[in-house]
Design an enzyme around this catalytic site. Structure first.
Site, PDB file in Angstrom:
ATOM      1  N   CYS A  65       0.830  -1.200   0.000  1.00 54.21           N
ATOM      2  CA  CYS A  65       0.000   0.000   0.000  1.00 54.21           C
ATOM      3  C   CYS A  65       0.870   1.257   0.000  1.00 54.21           C
ATOM      4  O   CYS A  65       1.797   1.364   0.798  1.00 54.21           O
ATOM      5  CB  CYS A  65      -0.912   0.011   1.227  1.00 54.21           C
ATOM      6  SG  CYS A  65      -2.031   1.430   1.254  1.00 54.21           S
ATOM      7  N   CYS A  69      -0.865   5.563   6.446  1.00 59.26           N
ATOM      8  CA  CYS A  69      -1.717   5.434   7.637  1.00 59.26           C
ATOM      9  C   CYS A  69      -0.882   4.867   8.790  1.00 59.26           C
ATOM     10  O   CYS A  69      -0.389   3.741   8.710  1.00 59.26           O
ATOM     11  CB  CYS A  69      -2.907   4.539   7.334  1.00 59.26           C
ATOM     12  SG  CYS A  69      -3.911   5.102   5.927  1.00 59.26           S
ATOM     13  N   CYS A  72      -1.435   1.316  10.546  1.00 63.14           N
ATOM     14  CA  CYS A  72      -1.560   0.120   9.718  1.00 63.14           C
ATOM     15  C   CYS A  72      -0.215  -0.551   9.442  1.00 63.14           C
ATOM     16  O   CYS A  72       0.727   0.096   8.977  1.00 63.14           O
ATOM     17  CB  CYS A  72      -2.238   0.486   8.408  1.00 63.14           C
ATOM     18  SG  CYS A  72      -2.548  -0.931   7.329  1.00 63.14           S
ATOM     19  N   CYS A 109     -16.296 -10.427   5.031  1.00 67.05           N
ATOM     20  CA  CYS A 109     -15.742  -9.121   4.682  1.00 67.05           C
ATOM     21  C   CYS A 109     -14.379  -9.296   4.018  1.00 67.05           C
ATOM     22  O   CYS A 109     -13.427  -9.772   4.653  1.00 67.05           O
ATOM     23  CB  CYS A 109     -15.592  -8.258   5.931  1.00 67.05           C
ATOM     24  SG  CYS A 109     -17.072  -8.180   6.970  1.00 67.05           S
ATOM     25  N   CYS A 142     -19.412  -7.981   2.392  1.00 69.24           N
ATOM     26  CA  CYS A 142     -18.870  -6.633   2.571  1.00 69.24           C
ATOM     27  C   CYS A 142     -17.475  -6.608   1.962  1.00 69.24           C
ATOM     28  O   CYS A 142     -16.729  -7.588   2.081  1.00 69.24           O
ATOM     29  CB  CYS A 142     -18.812  -6.279   4.061  1.00 69.24           C
ATOM     30  SG  CYS A 142     -18.126  -4.646   4.430  1.00 69.24           S
ATOM     31  N   CYS A 202     -20.597   1.023   5.776  1.00 68.21           N
ATOM     32  CA  CYS A 202     -19.908   0.475   6.950  1.00 68.21           C
ATOM     33  C   CYS A 202     -18.722   1.390   7.226  1.00 68.21           C
ATOM     34  O   CYS A 202     -17.793   1.460   6.412  1.00 68.21           O
ATOM     35  CB  CYS A 202     -19.448  -0.957   6.663  1.00 68.21           C
ATOM     36  SG  CYS A 202     -18.517  -1.716   8.014  1.00 68.21           S
ATOM     37  N   ARG A 272     -20.312  -2.839  15.800  1.00 65.36           N
ATOM     38  CA  ARG A 272     -19.514  -4.057  15.649  1.00 65.36           C
ATOM     39  C   ARG A 272     -18.240  -3.953  16.476  1.00 65.36           C
ATOM     40  O   ARG A 272     -17.417  -3.066  16.276  1.00 65.36           O
ATOM     41  CB  ARG A 272     -19.193  -4.270  14.174  1.00 65.36           C
ATOM     42  CG  ARG A 272     -20.417  -4.150  13.293  1.00 65.36           C
ATOM     43  CD  ARG A 272     -20.080  -4.100  11.834  1.00 65.36           C
ATOM     44  NE  ARG A 272     -19.739  -5.414  11.316  1.00 65.36           N
ATOM     45  CZ  ARG A 272     -19.151  -5.610  10.143  1.00 65.36           C
ATOM     46  NH1 ARG A 272     -18.791  -4.583   9.396  1.00 65.36           N
ATOM     47  NH2 ARG A 272     -18.907  -6.831   9.717  1.00 65.36           N
TER      48      ARG A 272
END
Length: 340
Positions: A65, A69, A72, A109, A142, A202, A272
């Protein structure tokens, strides 16, 4: 002491809590936790009874990626020793769905790291989703694919995706402290594109990144204003090699207060209990079902998590009921299923 039952009635009536009331929830004295949880359960019970939905995550593309962030392990600036691979094949994603159903999941998901999907990624995921839905028509699907255009979201919906996840993670004020390669408005635009496409949204946050109470409250209000359908509340899992790898654990009582605030502000949304709950809530996890109605099992993207059987025990011992799982696939499919 705040009368939390009054806040519960306001929430059930569709009224928003005032900022003062929201801060009373997040900053209430620890000895008042039982009353707070009881009031949050009153709101939760109206829409979800005592049911708890089980969800399973599939890391569909790991690492690689370009974003920064800070929370992460898959980001460009992380040195965490994680597996890195391109999008899993359709067969691998189908196998993950079979494992999810075997674990009792109602929602599967699929998450791909990266700034956002290319046209080929959307084509691959829609093909995989159609295959999964042909075998498990009742399985909720999802996906989380990063920043997304409305046309891409529409393609996913047409393939059978029901929800798209794109977390806001924190408040607008604090966001530049955890990411600089895209903006808060970029994330808001993606959430709006999801909704414009007619998909269920979501979007939630991560607690424990160094934010303050005002950031948590502002996140809750933003989620309410957007009308988010499903709200994952994550607790930062500090991973060595990531910029936030040395963050301290969240006080479990503070975690429960945060879940209660999200429930009061979003009475009809799914709340959740997501990543990091095992680490931060620990033995308090059973109490989280008073505001929350959904849980992830069998691990997260690059971190371990509670197994499905242990989670089922946790749910039942806390006095709650597992939302009915899907029927098992037929015998020919079971022979291909890899147990968790």
């Amino acid at each position: 002491m705040t009368d939390f039952s009054i806040l519960a009635q306001k929430s059930l009536a569709g009224e928003s809590l005032s900022k003062e009331e929201a801060f009373c929830v997040i900053q209430t004295a620890d000895e008042n936790l039982r009353d707070l949880l009881s009031a949050a359960f009153t709101v939760r019970q109206r829409s979800f009874g005592r049911k708890v939905k089980i969800c399973v995550l599939q890391n569909a593309q790991s690492g690689l990626c370009p974003e920064d962030c800070h929370y992460c392990s898959q980001s460009n600036i992380s040195s965490a020793p994680i597996d890195k691979y391109r999008l899993l094949s359709k067969q691998q994603l189908l196998s993950g769905a079979r494992k999810a159903v075997a674990a009792g999941a109602r929602r599967y998901c699929m998450v791909a790291s990266g700034r956002g999907p290319q046209a080929s990624d959307i084509a691959h995921m829609t093909d995989a989703v159609r295959t999964i839905k042909s075998e498990f028509p009742d399985l909720e699907i999802c996906v989380s694919l990063g920043l997304m255009a409305q046309t891409q979201a529409t393609d996913l919906k047409n393939a059978g995706v029901g929800w798209v996840n794109h977390n806001l993670n924190t408040s607008r004020r604090f966001y530049p402290q955890i990411c600089t390669t895209h903006t808060y408005d970029d994330r808001l635009e993606t959430v709006q594109n999801i909704k414009r496409a007619g998909l269920s949204s979501c979007s939630g946050g991560i607690i424990g990144m160094g934010e303050n109470d005002e950031d948590i409250v502002e996140l809750g209000y933003t989620i309410r204003e957007l009308g988010i359908d499903s709200i994952p509340v994550n607790f930062l899992y500090p991973i060595e090699g990531s910029p936030l790898g040395q963050q301290q654990k969240v006080d479990p009582i503070k975690g429960l207060k945060t879940l209660c605030l999200m429930r009061f502000l979003n009475p009809q949304s799914e709340i959740r209990m997501a990543a990091g709950r095992e680490l931060h809530l620990g033995s308090w996890s059973g109490l989280a079902f008073y505001p929350a109605n959904s849980i992830f099992v069998e691990g997260y993207l690059t971190t371990p998590g509670q197994g499905s059987q242990a989670a089922r025990t946790l749910i039942e011992e806390a006095g709650f009921e597992i939302e009915e799982a899907l029927s098992e696939p037929d015998s020919s499919t079971q022979q291909q299923t890899v147990s968790l």
